[in-house]
Design an enzyme around this catalytic site. Structure first.
Site: not given
Ligand code: 3PG
Length: 211
Positions: A41, A45, A69, A129
Site C-alpha cells: 500500500e 503522503r 492515505t 480498514k
C-alpha cells in the site's frame, strides 16, 4: 480470479509504504517480493507516491500494488492511472468511497466507529480498514464491532508489528493486517533493502503460521 480481499487474506500482511523518492520503488518492491509479501500500500503522503506505484507495477506486474492515505478523488484517479489496484483511505470519506464504487475500484475505507462501519455496510463493502488500530481499542474493539456487523471483515492497521500480529490474525474476522514495521522510512532512506527483506520474511512467516 481472486478478489483483492482474498489476496490480502493470502498474504496476511500488507506493507504500508512511505516513499520519499521514486528511485527506491523498484528495490523496495524486490525486497518485498523476495521476503514473501508481493504486495504494497503506497501512501499518498509524498509527492513520489504516484510514480512509485507506476514503477512497482511496471517492474513487477505480478505484485499487488495499491494506494493508501488517499484523501481526494483526484488522488484516487492518479493512483489508478499509475496502476494501483486498490484504494485505502484513513477515514470514512463518503465522497471518495462512492466515487471508487461507481468506478469499480476496490476501496477499503478506515472505519473505527459503529456509525462508520454502518455506512460501509450500507454500500455493500465487505472489508474495511480499522485505523489506527492499537490506539482505538485494538483487537477487543474489532471483536466488539464484529458482533453486530458480522457481514464485514477488518484490515487493522496502526501499531501492529511482529509482536502482536499473530494475536490479530487469530481472529477470523480479520482479513489481514497493515503495517509499516518492515518498511520503516529510515531503512528505506539508508537503502537497507536486505534488512527490509528479512523483516518482510519474518512477517510473511508469522502470517503463514496462522493460515
Ligand atoms: C497507516 O497509514 O496505515 C499507518 O501509518 C501504518 O501504521 P504503522 O506505521 O503503525 O504500522
Amino acid at each position: 480470479m481472486s478478489t483483492i480481499s482474498e489476496k490480502f487474506a493470502q498474504f496476511g500482511v500488507v506493507p504500508v509504504v512511505v516513499l520519499e523518492d521514486a528511485k527506491d520503488a523498484a528495490p523496495l518492491a524486490e525486497a518485498l517480493i523476495k521476503g514473501g509479501l508481493p504486495c504494497a500500500e503506497v501512501t499518498f503522503r509524498t509527492e513520489a507516491a504516484q510514480e512509485s506505484i507506476r514503477i512497482m507495477k511496471e517492474s513487477y506486474p505480478e505484485m499487488l500494488v495499491g494506494a493508501g492515505t488517499v484523501l481526494t478523488t483526484a488522488q484516487a484517479d492518479a493512483a489508478v492511472e499509475a496502476g494501483a489496484e486498490f484504494i485505502v483511505t484513513p477515514g470514512f470519506d463518503p465522497e471518495i468511497v462512492d466515487y471508487c464504487i461507481e468506478k469499480g475500484i476496490p476501496v477499503f475505507p478506515g472505519c473505527i466507529t459503529p456509525s462508520e462501519v454502518a455506512q460501509a455496510v450500507k454500500r455493500g463493502l465487505k472489508t474495511v480498514k480499522f485505523f489506527p488500530a492499537e490506539q482505538f481499542g485494538g483487537l477487543a474493539a474489532i471483536k466488539a464491532l464484529s458482533a453486530p456487523y458480522n457481514m464485514v471483515k477488518f484490515m487493522p492497521t496502526g501499531g501492529i508489528n511482529a509482536g502482536n500480529l499473530k494475536e490479530y490474525l487469530a481472529f477470523d474476522r480479520i482479513v489481514c493486517c497493515g503495517g509499516s514495521w518492515m518498511v520503516k522510512g529510515d531503512l528505506i532512506r539508508e537503502g537497507a533493502f536486505d534488512r527490509i527483506c528479512e523483516l518482510t520474511r519474518e512477517a510473511a512467516q508469522l502470517a503463514a503460521s496462522m493460515r
